[in-house]
Design a protein around this motif. Structure first.
Motif, PDB file in Angstrom:
ATOM      1  N   GLY A  15       0.508  -1.023   0.040  1.00  0.00           N
ATOM      2  CA  GLY A  15      -0.056   0.440  -0.431  1.00  0.00           C
ATOM      3  C   GLY A  15       0.659   1.289   0.308  1.00  0.00           C
ATOM      4  N   PRO A  16       0.530   3.101   0.087  1.00  0.00           N
ATOM      5  CA  PRO A  16       0.697   3.893   0.153  1.00  0.00           C
ATOM      6  C   PRO A  16       2.115   3.886   1.446  1.00  0.00           C
ATOM      7  CG  PRO A  16      -0.927   3.872   1.341  1.00  0.00           C
ATOM      8  CD  PRO A  16      -0.979   2.669   0.823  1.00  0.00           C
ATOM      9  N   LYS A  17       3.160   5.178   1.215  1.00  0.00           N
ATOM     10  CA  LYS A  17       4.570   5.008   2.001  1.00  0.00           C
ATOM     11  C   LYS A  17       3.591   5.174   3.529  1.00  0.00           C
ATOM     12  CE  LYS A  17       7.976   5.345  -0.804  1.00  0.00           C
ATOM     13  NZ  LYS A  17       8.836   6.461  -1.586  1.00  0.00           N
ATOM     14  N   GLY A  18       4.371   5.089   4.396  1.00  0.00           N
ATOM     15  CA  GLY A  18       3.748   5.686   6.391  1.00  0.00           C
ATOM     16  C   GLY A  18       4.099   6.770   5.952  1.00  0.00           C
ATOM     17  N   ARG A  19       2.820   7.198   6.425  1.00  0.00           N
ATOM     18  CA  ARG A  19       2.732   9.545   6.399  1.00  0.00           C
ATOM     19  C   ARG A  19       1.667   9.313   7.612  1.00  0.00           C
ATOM     20  NH1 ARG A  19      -0.541   9.138   1.459  1.00  0.00           N
ATOM     21  NH2 ARG A  19       1.257   7.740   0.819  1.00  0.00           N
ATOM     22  N   ALA A  20       1.288  10.585   8.373  1.00  0.00           N
ATOM     23  CA  ALA A  20       0.421  11.065   9.505  1.00  0.00           C
ATOM     24  C   ALA A  20      -0.289  12.679   8.517  1.00  0.00           C
ATOM     25  CB  ALA A  20       1.921  11.468  10.314  1.00  0.00           C
ATOM     26  N   TYR A  21      -1.264  12.624   9.017  1.00  0.00           N
ATOM     27  CA  TYR A  21      -2.190  13.890   9.005  1.00  0.00           C
ATOM     28  C   TYR A  21      -2.541  13.643   7.524  1.00  0.00           C
ATOM     29  CZ  TYR A  21       0.984  15.420  13.020  1.00  0.00           C
ATOM     30  OH  TYR A  21       1.780  15.224  13.765  1.00  0.00           O
ATOM     31  N   PHE A  22      -3.638  12.476   7.436  1.00  0.00           N
ATOM     32  CA  PHE A  22      -4.026  12.109   6.387  1.00  0.00           C
ATOM     33  C   PHE A  22      -5.364  12.158   6.421  1.00  0.00           C
ATOM     34  CE2 PHE A  22      -2.863   8.510   8.336  1.00  0.00           C
ATOM     35  CZ  PHE A  22      -4.243   7.732   8.672  1.00  0.00           C
ATOM     36  N   GLY A  23      -6.101  12.449   4.784  1.00  0.00           N
ATOM     37  CA  GLY A  23      -7.423  12.738   5.137  1.00  0.00           C
ATOM     38  C   GLY A  23      -8.090  11.141   4.256  1.00  0.00           C
ATOM     39  N   MET A  24      -9.156  10.592   4.846  1.00  0.00           N
ATOM     40  CA  MET A  24      -9.543   9.397   4.552  1.00  0.00           C
ATOM     41  C   MET A  24     -10.806   9.647   5.169  1.00  0.00           C
ATOM     42  SD  MET A  24      -8.180   5.830   6.880  1.00  0.00           S
ATOM     43  CE  MET A  24      -6.538   6.260   6.444  1.00  0.00           C
ATOM     44  N   TRP A  25     -11.503   8.640   4.063  1.00  0.00           N
ATOM     45  CA  TRP A  25     -13.363   8.261   4.233  1.00  0.00           C
ATOM     46  C   TRP A  25     -13.826   7.260   3.696  1.00  0.00           C
ATOM     47  CZ3 TRP A  25     -10.031  11.686   1.537  1.00  0.00           C
ATOM     48  CH2 TRP A  25     -10.168  11.740   0.011  1.00  0.00           C
ATOM     49  N   MET A  26     -14.375   6.394   3.515  1.00  0.00           N
ATOM     50  CA  MET A  26     -15.214   5.485   3.472  1.00  0.00           C
ATOM     51  C   MET A  26     -16.157   6.017   1.938  1.00  0.00           C
ATOM     52  SD  MET A  26     -14.329   3.209   5.103  1.00  0.00           S
ATOM     53  CE  MET A  26     -15.730   1.704   4.490  1.00  0.00           C
ATOM     54  N   VAL A  27     -15.951   4.654   1.187  1.00  0.00           N
ATOM     55  CA  VAL A  27     -16.595   4.656  -0.262  1.00  0.00           C
ATOM     56  C   VAL A  27     -17.426   3.359  -0.782  1.00  0.00           C
ATOM     57  CG1 VAL A  27     -16.760   5.102  -2.730  1.00  0.00           C
ATOM     58  CG2 VAL A  27     -15.473   7.209  -1.504  1.00  0.00           C
ATOM     59  N   GLY A  28     -18.687   2.869   0.198  1.00  0.00           N
ATOM     60  CA  GLY A  28     -19.064   1.738  -0.307  1.00  0.00           C
ATOM     61  C   GLY A  28     -18.364   0.829   0.979  1.00  0.00           C
ATOM     62  N   ASP A  29     -18.074  -0.392   0.519  1.00  0.00           N
ATOM     63  CA  ASP A  29     -16.927  -1.065   1.035  1.00  0.00           C
ATOM     64  C   ASP A  29     -15.250  -0.556   0.768  1.00  0.00           C
ATOM     65  OD1 ASP A  29     -16.874  -1.307  -1.834  1.00  0.00           O
ATOM     66  OD2 ASP A  29     -17.379  -3.888  -0.754  1.00  0.00           O
ATOM     67  N   ARG A  30     -15.114   0.649   0.438  1.00  0.00           N
ATOM     68  CA  ARG A  30     -13.530   1.061   0.063  1.00  0.00           C
ATOM     69  C   ARG A  30     -12.926   2.417   0.825  1.00  0.00           C
ATOM     70  NH1 ARG A  30     -14.550   1.542  -6.204  1.00  0.00           N
ATOM     71  NH2 ARG A  30     -16.939   2.088  -4.961  1.00  0.00           N
ATOM     72  N   LEU A  31     -11.933   1.635   1.569  1.00  0.00           N
ATOM     73  CA  LEU A  31     -11.017   2.915   1.973  1.00  0.00           C
ATOM     74  C   LEU A  31     -10.575   3.838   1.354  1.00  0.00           C
ATOM     75  CD1 LEU A  31     -11.396   4.193   5.402  1.00  0.00           C
ATOM     76  CD2 LEU A  31      -9.637   2.995   5.568  1.00  0.00           C
ATOM     77  N   VAL A  32     -10.228   5.089   1.020  1.00  0.00           N
ATOM     78  CA  VAL A  32      -9.759   5.786   0.144  1.00  0.00           C
ATOM     79  C   VAL A  32      -8.991   7.617   1.251  1.00  0.00           C
ATOM     80  CG1 VAL A  32      -9.544   7.929  -1.047  1.00  0.00           C
ATOM     81  CG2 VAL A  32     -11.746   6.744  -1.114  1.00  0.00           C
ATOM     82  N   LEU A  33      -7.791   7.357   0.722  1.00  0.00           N
ATOM     83  CA  LEU A  33      -6.557   7.696   1.792  1.00  0.00           C
ATOM     84  C   LEU A  33      -6.249   8.954   0.709  1.00  0.00           C
ATOM     85  CD1 LEU A  33      -4.477   6.413   4.825  1.00  0.00           C
ATOM     86  CD2 LEU A  33      -2.852   7.333   2.531  1.00  0.00           C
ATOM     87  N   HIS A  34      -5.805   9.855   1.822  1.00  0.00           N
ATOM     88  CA  HIS A  34      -5.577  11.124   0.858  1.00  0.00           C
ATOM     89  C   HIS A  34      -3.896  11.822   1.550  1.00  0.00           C
ATOM     90  CE1 HIS A  34      -4.155  14.152  -2.427  1.00  0.00           C
ATOM     91  NE2 HIS A  34      -4.792  14.691  -1.485  1.00  0.00           N
ATOM     92  N   GLY A  35      -3.398  12.315   1.081  1.00  0.00           N
ATOM     93  CA  GLY A  35      -2.181  13.034   0.967  1.00  0.00           C
ATOM     94  C   GLY A  35      -1.684  12.479   2.620  1.00  0.00           C
ATOM     95  N   GLY A  36      -1.509  13.760   3.269  1.00  0.00           N
ATOM     96  CA  GLY A  36      -0.483  13.464   4.653  1.00  0.00           C
ATOM     97  C   GLY A  36       0.645  14.214   4.499  1.00  0.00           C
ATOM     98  N   GLU A  37       1.079  13.765   5.871  1.00  0.00           N
ATOM     99  CA  GLU A  37       3.090  14.227   5.384  1.00  0.00           C
ATOM    100  C   GLU A  37       3.662  12.812   5.829  1.00  0.00           C
ATOM    101  OE1 GLU A  37       4.296  16.945   8.418  1.00  0.00           O
ATOM    102  OE2 GLU A  37       2.414  18.209   8.409  1.00  0.00           O
ATOM    103  N   GLY A  38       4.772  12.564   4.792  1.00  0.00           N
ATOM    104  CA  GLY A  38       5.783  11.894   4.869  1.00  0.00           C
ATOM    105  C   GLY A  38       6.985  12.002   3.959  1.00  0.00           C
ATOM    106  N   GLN A  39       7.400  10.717   3.681  1.00  0.00           N
ATOM    107  CA  GLN A  39       8.505  11.123   1.900  1.00  0.00           C
ATOM    108  C   GLN A  39       8.429  11.127   0.856  1.00  0.00           C
ATOM    109  OE1 GLN A  39      12.201  11.766   3.259  1.00  0.00           O
ATOM    110  NE2 GLN A  39      11.410  12.172   5.183  1.00  0.00           N
ATOM    111  N   SER A  40       8.399  11.592  -0.025  1.00  0.00           N
ATOM    112  CA  SER A  40       7.933  11.386  -1.448  1.00  0.00           C
ATOM    113  C   SER A  40       9.026  11.932  -2.076  1.00  0.00           C
ATOM    114  CB  SER A  40       7.768  12.811  -1.891  1.00  0.00           C
ATOM    115  OG  SER A  40       7.445  13.698  -3.138  1.00  0.00           O
ATOM    116  N   ALA A  41       9.459  11.161  -2.879  1.00  0.00           N
ATOM    117  CA  ALA A  41      10.278  10.995  -3.942  1.00  0.00           C
ATOM    118  C   ALA A  41      11.160  11.830  -4.331  1.00  0.00           C
ATOM    119  CB  ALA A  41       9.850   9.989  -4.412  1.00  0.00           C
ATOM    120  N   LEU A  42       9.850  13.400  -5.022  1.00  0.00           N
ATOM    121  CA  LEU A  42       9.951  13.944  -5.744  1.00  0.00           C
ATOM    122  C   LEU A  42      10.699  14.904  -4.928  1.00  0.00           C
ATOM    123  CD1 LEU A  42       7.349  13.903  -8.155  1.00  0.00           C
ATOM    124  CD2 LEU A  42      10.256  12.998  -8.343  1.00  0.00           C
TER     125      LEU A  42
END
Length: 106
Positions: free
Chosen positions: A8-35
């Motif tokens: 899954g996604p790389k480790g992070r803190a302070y992300f946004g998360m919500w449910m869509v039906g039987d799926r969980l959506v995770l967005h953003g947060g603070e962590g390490q970015s390759a760029l």
């Protein structure tokens, strides 16, 4: 601790998360970015709760590059994301919409 069936996604803190039906959506947060190194992230991931498989939503358009944003589901496939931290010294007052079929829009 639950084990996902896929990587899954790389480790992070302070992300946004919500449910869509039987799926969980995770967005953003603070962590390490390759760029950009450490800082706010703009990636979006979905976890199917039955199969425990993560999938990146790469075709979802450019997601907002923030952390600590508040997310609220609006319909079965749509959520709103407000505010958040842009960097160490500034915050956002933008409102973003995420639709599972169409991706991000402002």
């Amino acid at each position: 601790q639950l084990q996902a069936a896929t990587r899954g996604p790389k480790g992070r803190a302070y992300f946004g998360m919500w449910m869509v039906g039987d799926r969980l959506v995770l967005h953003g947060g603070e962590g390490q970015s390759a760029l950009a190194g450490a800082g706010a992230l703009g990636d979006t991931w979905m976890l199917d709760l039955f199969s425990r498989r993560w999938s990146p939503l790469e075709g979802s358009g450019a997601g907002p590059l923030l952390s600590q944003a508040s997310a609220a589901p609006v319909t079965a496939s749509t959520a709103l994301l407000f505010g958040g931290k842009l960097d160490a010294t500034s915050s956002s007052s933008s409102l973003f919409q995420f639709d599972v079929g169409q991706g991000w829009s402002i």
